[in-house]
Design a protein around this motif. Structure first.
Motif, PDB file in Angstrom:
ATOM      1  N   VAL A 111     -69.666  60.083  -9.538  1.00 25.94           N
ATOM      2  CA  VAL A 111     -69.194  59.181 -10.595  1.00 25.94           C
ATOM      3  C   VAL A 111     -67.772  59.565 -10.999  1.00 25.94           C
ATOM      4  N   ASN A 112     -67.539  60.867 -11.158  1.00 22.93           N
ATOM      5  CA  ASN A 112     -66.219  61.349 -11.556  1.00 22.93           C
ATOM      6  C   ASN A 112     -65.166  60.982 -10.514  1.00 22.93           C
TER       7      ASN A 112
ATOM      8  N   ALA B 171     -64.682  57.082 -10.344  1.00 18.36           N
ATOM      9  CA  ALA B 171     -63.953  56.576 -11.510  1.00 18.36           C
ATOM     10  C   ALA B 171     -62.479  56.956 -11.433  1.00 18.36           C
ATOM     11  N   TYR B 172     -62.220  58.209 -11.042  1.00 17.86           N
ATOM     12  CA  TYR B 172     -60.830  58.648 -10.917  1.00 17.86           C
ATOM     13  C   TYR B 172     -60.117  57.817  -9.849  1.00 17.86           C
TER      14      TYR B 172
ATOM     15  N   CYS C 200     -59.430  54.259 -11.137  1.00 16.44           N
ATOM     16  CA  CYS C 200     -58.395  54.246 -12.183  1.00 16.44           C
ATOM     17  C   CYS C 200     -57.017  54.585 -11.620  1.00 16.44           C
TER      18      CYS C 200
ATOM     19  N   SER D 286     -56.347  58.692 -15.882  1.00 17.39           N
ATOM     20  CA  SER D 286     -57.421  58.498 -14.911  1.00 17.39           C
ATOM     21  C   SER D 286     -58.431  59.629 -14.978  1.00 17.39           C
TER      22      SER D 286
ATOM     23  N   ALA E 229     -62.345  59.353 -16.106  1.00 15.59           N
ATOM     24  CA  ALA E 229     -63.362  59.837 -15.163  1.00 15.59           C
ATOM     25  C   ALA E 229     -64.236  60.900 -15.827  1.00 15.59           C
TER      26      ALA E 229
ATOM     27  N   LEU F 104     -66.650  59.141 -18.386  1.00 12.46           N
ATOM     28  CA  LEU F 104     -67.731  58.426 -17.700  1.00 12.46           C
ATOM     29  C   LEU F 104     -68.730  59.383 -17.052  1.00 12.46           C
ATOM     30  N   SER F 105     -68.223  60.453 -16.460  1.00 14.42           N
ATOM     31  CA  SER F 105     -69.136  61.393 -15.807  1.00 14.42           C
ATOM     32  C   SER F 105     -69.946  62.194 -16.828  1.00 14.42           C
TER      33      SER F 105
END
Length: 140
Positions: free
Chosen positions: A28-29, A32-33, A36, A47, A51, A54-55
């Motif tokens: 997820v990290n 997301a990074y 972004c 970013s 991340a 969210l993580s």
């Protein structure tokens, strides 16, 4: 043989689930990074912050429900668990940064070795904090 395997899976269920969801949290990290930074073209630190948020939220939900089986969704209990979880993650995030700074910048060690050492320390501490302080079971 199957009974023995079943015994150990049950005995170490929370550790096994913690590691599985830890890998998913890392994905997820990274995802997301990547979205972004490369797709939305946000700056690196923005970013990384998105991340991380969210993580941490993903890790909180999966740890609460499946790893530590904390069943209460009462607002006050949820707020205590979430604030403790975020506090612990902030602490271990700063510890990760400190270990990387000392290992790479001060001691001039290979960043991969420093990151492995840091990751091991952080994963162990996150598990201990979650099990003993954040999602502890009430003795009734």
């Amino acid at each position: 043989m199957l009974e023995r395997i079943s015994y150990y899976i049950k005995k170490y269920e929370s550790v096994i689930l913690y590691l599985i969801f830890g890998v998913l949290t890392t994905l997820v990290n990274f995802a997301a990074y990547h979205i972004c930074y490369t797709k939305l073209q946000f700056p690196n630190l923005v970013s990384n912050t998105i991340a991380w948020i969210l993580s941490v939220l993903f890790a909180f939900i999966t740890n609460k429900i499946w790893v530590f089986k904390s069943k209460s969704f009462e607002f006050s209990k949820l707020a205590v668990e979430l604030s403790g979880f975020i506090t612990a993650r902030l602490f271990t995030g700063f510890l990760d940064t400190a270990i990387m700074f000392v290992g790479v910048d001060l001691l001039k060690r290979n960043w991969i070795i420093a990151k492995i050492v840091s990751s091991v320390v952080v994963v162990i501490l996150n598990y201990i904090f979650s099990k003993l302080f954040i999602f502890r079971k009430n003795k009734e």
